[in-house]
Design a protein around this motif. Structure first.
Motif, PDB file in Angstrom:
ATOM      1  N   THR A  12      30.955  13.447   9.591  1.00 14.19           N
ATOM      2  CA  THR A  12      31.273  14.758   9.041  1.00 14.19           C
ATOM      3  C   THR A  12      30.688  14.837   7.647  1.00 14.19           C
ATOM      4  OG1 THR A  12      33.381  14.000   8.135  1.00 14.19           O
ATOM      5  CG2 THR A  12      33.425  15.004  10.332  1.00 14.19           C
ATOM      6  N   LEU A  37      24.848  23.822   2.219  1.00 14.83           N
ATOM      7  CA  LEU A  37      24.798  23.999   3.674  1.00 14.83           C
ATOM      8  C   LEU A  37      23.367  23.945   4.192  1.00 14.83           C
ATOM      9  CD1 LEU A  37      27.594  26.676   4.154  1.00 14.83           C
ATOM     10  CD2 LEU A  37      27.734  24.195   4.488  1.00 14.83           C
ATOM     11  N   VAL A  42      22.614  23.255   8.301  1.00 10.14           N
ATOM     12  CA  VAL A  42      23.550  24.149   8.996  1.00 10.14           C
ATOM     13  C   VAL A  42      22.771  25.385   9.460  1.00 10.14           C
ATOM     14  CG1 VAL A  42      25.594  25.603   8.656  1.00 10.14           C
ATOM     15  CG2 VAL A  42      25.519  23.300   7.703  1.00 10.14           C
ATOM     16  N   PHE A  76      33.971  21.987   1.348  1.00 11.25           N
ATOM     17  CA  PHE A  76      33.435  22.203   2.691  1.00 11.25           C
ATOM     18  C   PHE A  76      33.662  20.948   3.497  1.00 11.25           C
ATOM     19  CE2 PHE A  76      30.231  24.449   0.039  1.00 11.25           C
ATOM     20  CZ  PHE A  76      30.586  25.720   0.388  1.00 11.25           C
ATOM     21  N   LEU A  78      32.200  19.777   7.247  1.00  8.50           N
ATOM     22  CA  LEU A  78      31.362  20.128   8.385  1.00  8.50           C
ATOM     23  C   LEU A  78      31.522  19.086   9.473  1.00  8.50           C
ATOM     24  CD1 LEU A  78      29.073  21.866   9.660  1.00  8.50           C
ATOM     25  CD2 LEU A  78      27.471  20.266   8.571  1.00  8.50           C
ATOM     26  N   LEU A  85      32.709  24.481  10.694  1.00  6.79           N
ATOM     27  CA  LEU A  85      32.699  24.354   9.242  1.00  6.79           C
ATOM     28  C   LEU A  85      34.019  24.884   8.707  1.00  6.79           C
ATOM     29  CD1 LEU A  85      31.177  23.905   6.493  1.00  6.79           C
ATOM     30  CD2 LEU A  85      30.492  26.308   6.679  1.00  6.79           C
TER      31      LEU A  85
END
Length: 149
Positions: A12, A37, A42, A76, A78, A85
């Protein structure tokens, strides 16, 4: 003797940054979101939705959750395997929690503000607000990447 190696866990991505509770800090949060990101690879759709959500939540943290001398935190998380997210904005003012509007409520077109959380609700799969000890709150939004065709 051959044995399968157990999976320890999925990879992650996490990012956390303290930012000043100013308009400049809110703008920087949005810019950091896009930069981070994109560096993680992403998908653009997810990045664009996250950019709007970060902008709204950071602006709310600065306008409604600001205490003098205290910062807000942008986080964040992910999960690339699930394509999910989580965006979190934590401020220092836990007594002012955002109201979760009913799904069938239409915004008042004459009201000068108050549409930010409606945008968050429209762009995120889910959002909520939880206490952040000792006296703050964290507004979280979860976004999922669209399935690849």
């Amino acid at each position: 003797m051959n044995q399968a190696t157990p999976q320890v866990g999925t990879l992650t991505g996490t990012f956390t940054q303290l930012l000043s509770s100013t308009r400049r800090g809110a703008r920087l949060a949005r810019l950091l979101a896009v930069t981070e990101l994109r560096s993680w690879g992403v998908p653009q759709d997810l990045t664009e939705r996250a950019e709007v959500i970060v902008g709204e939540l950071a602006a709310n943290a600065v306008l409604h959750g600001r205490l003098p001398g205290r910062c807000f935190r942008l986080t964040f998380v992910l999960d690339p395997v699930a394509g999910r997210l989580r965006v979190e904005v934590t401020d220092a003012c836990g007594d002012l929690r955002p109201p979760i509007p009913p799904a069938d409520t239409e915004p008042d077109p004459l009201r000068p503000g108050g549409r930010g959380l409606l945008l968050v609700a429209a762009l995120a799969d889910h959002w909520d607000c939880v206490p952040s000890p000792p006296s703050g709150k964290t507004v979280r939004a979860v976004l999922s990447a669209p399935p690849e065709a």
